[in-house]
Design a protein around this motif. Structure first.
Motif, PDB file in Angstrom:
ATOM      1  N   HIS A  41       0.292   4.458  -3.479  1.00 51.47           N
ATOM      2  CA  HIS A  41      -0.179   3.398  -4.367  1.00 51.47           C
ATOM      3  C   HIS A  41       0.483   2.064  -4.009  1.00 51.47           C
ATOM      4  N   LYS A  45      -1.378  -1.329  -2.563  1.00 52.18           N
ATOM      5  CA  LYS A  45      -1.242  -2.607  -3.264  1.00 52.18           C
ATOM      6  C   LYS A  45      -0.777  -3.703  -2.310  1.00 52.18           C
ATOM      7  N   ILE A  48      -3.822  -4.715  -0.261  1.00 53.41           N
ATOM      8  CA  ILE A  48      -4.749  -5.536  -1.050  1.00 53.41           C
ATOM      9  C   ILE A  48      -4.219  -6.960  -1.170  1.00 53.41           C
ATOM     10  N   THR A  49      -2.931  -7.085  -1.459  1.00 56.11           N
ATOM     11  CA  THR A  49      -2.325  -8.414  -1.559  1.00 56.11           C
ATOM     12  C   THR A  49      -2.419  -9.156  -0.236  1.00 56.11           C
TER      13      THR A  49
END
Length: 455
Positions: A41, A45, A48-49
């Protein structure tokens, strides 16, 4: 000199011991107990950032926009007047509805224009063959394989792309290869041992645990993150699980959350090795290529399997081939003719982190595995849908279409009536004859025969 050699060897042994402890604590034990430490996870993340910052950065935003515009221009050059943003503006009406507004109740030569228009649209961009190529992205994910080698449109973006290559090839890929080799060796050795047990509850339980542990390790080989929804609807023993098919990873993903008996064709090479290993511990319904053409034999073996409620649910992909994660194509009716309860499952991959679609006509299995090992990650959602049974007076084709529509709606994909076998074969004559019959029926119903015209 000898003391230095001994000290050096001790240091290497200490480092190896530390890495072994980390591997067991962070990878093996979580896979055995099927718990998540949140590492995947956190990693997703970060990705994605990074993609969001890349898209918003003034120095690279222009390059990203150029990539998007370049893809659109390539499509627009194919047929500028008919294509808008790469998709032909087709009418949603059927042949009967569209021709009804053009005719005066009899055969009309203007009908030829309708068929000519449909033919031009199909030549320019049909809705079938594009499902057998990689899904297009809205913005770049730093993988050159997804954007027609447009990664060098600016030096800033090239620098970021090179850094991404170093991370994927020099850091992620070696670890993934080592974990994959370990997983394969673990699968072969454990299934061989479990296969020696006598049939019974102990062997059944051990085989299930081995399958789920190895499947979980296999997903972690690809930095996979899978979100399972509505687990209360998971397939039960004696049932049939049907799902849309995008990749060989579909089996790995579903097997990490439950145990299944597979129905499919026997393979050679790497896939054949995996199949033989699994067959030692669990029962699967596998066929030779010649037997797959015998539909009666296939249905008979499936019917015999689901008749035993103690056996694992059968996992079937009715499309019969991999589709590119954008649509669900025709479900073969065979698995809907044998009776039993159907457990639909919808699988949808997130293309931002890697293209999970396997184009078997273009890439070999080893090439596909290499692409997966060098992708950022594999992220997908799995929805277990409520079980379905065939209604009274409902034939297998309608039942298959009803299940297909439910899966497509849940995954947010389009529904296509075409056979996935068109990836390798030509359109069947029966499809052409069906359209001809529809047109003749339309002419007859509008009274053209009664007016002295001929169909």
């Amino acid at each position: 000199m000898e003391e230095n050699t001994e000290g050096h060897g001790f240091a290497e042994g200490k480092i190896l011991f530390i890495w072994t402890i980390l591997f067991v604590a962070l990878v093996l034990l979580p896979s055995v107990f099927r718990v998540s430490l949140g590492i995947a996870h956190f990693y997703v993340k970060i990705l994605i950032t990074m993609f969001e910052k890349l898209h918003e950065c003034p120095k690279t935003e222009w390059a990203t926009l150029q990539i998007e515009e370049g893809v659109k221009k390539q499509k627009a050059m194919a047929l500028e007047n008919l294509i808008s943003t790469g998709i032909i503006q087709r009418e949603k009406t059927s042949m009967e509805e569209e021709l009804a507004g053009q005719r005066g109740g009899c055969f009309n030569l203007a009908d030829v224009i309708y068929f000519f228009k449909k033919g031009c649209e199909a030549v320019a961009e049909d809705e079938v063959t594009q499902r057998f190529s990689s899904e297009e992205l809205v913005s770049w994910n730093l993988l050159s394989r997804t954007n027609a080698n447009l990664h060098h449109v600016s030096w800033q973006l090239t620098v970021v792309w090179v850094i991404g290559i170093l991370i994927r090839y020099c850091l992620l890929m070696p670890f993934r290869i080592c974990l994959a080799v370990f997983t394969i060796l673990l699968l072969i050795s454990t299934t061989t041992v479990v296969g020696q047990f006598p049939n019974g509850r102990v062997k059944h339980w051990l085989a299930n645990q081995v399958q789920m542990i190895c499947a979980t390790l296999g997903i972690r080989c690809l930095s996979g993150l899978v979100h399972f929804h509505n687990r209360e609807n998971r397939p039960q023993e004696g049932g049939i699980c049907v799902a849309n098919h995008t990749s060989p990873l579909d089996v790995l993903i579903l097997a990490s959350d439950g145990c299944y008996s597979l129905v499919g064709q026997t393979h050679g090479g790497f896939l054949g090795l995996i199949q033989k290993s699994c067959m030692q511990a669990t029962q699967h319904v596998l066929f030779e290529r010649s037997e797959m053409k015998d539909r009666h034999l296939v249905r008979k073996k499936i019917r015999e399997h689901i008749a035993d409620k103690a056996k694992l649910p059968i996992l079937i992909f009715p499309e019969g081939t991999c589709i590119n994660n954008t649509s669900v194509m025709m479900f073969k009716k065979g698995s809907f003719e044998v009776g039993g309860t159907i457990h639909p499952v919808a699988i949808k991959y997130d293309p931002r982190f890697g293209d999970a679609f396997w184009n078997s006509t273009k890439h070999s299995m080893m090439t596909y595995i290499f692409n997966m090992l060098t992708s950022w990650a594999i992220v997908c959602n799995v929805w277990y849908l409520p079980p379905m049974v065939k209604e009274e007076e409902e034939d297998a084709v309608r039942f298959a279409n009803r299940v297909k529509a439910v899966i497509a709606a849940r995954a947010g994909m389009s529904v296509l009536p075409w056979d996935g076998g068109l990836k390798r074969k030509k359109v069947k004559e029966s499809f052409k004859e069906e359209q001809q019959k529809k047109y003749c029926q339309l002419v007859i119903e509008n009274g053209s025969v009664g007016n002295g015209n001929v169909c």
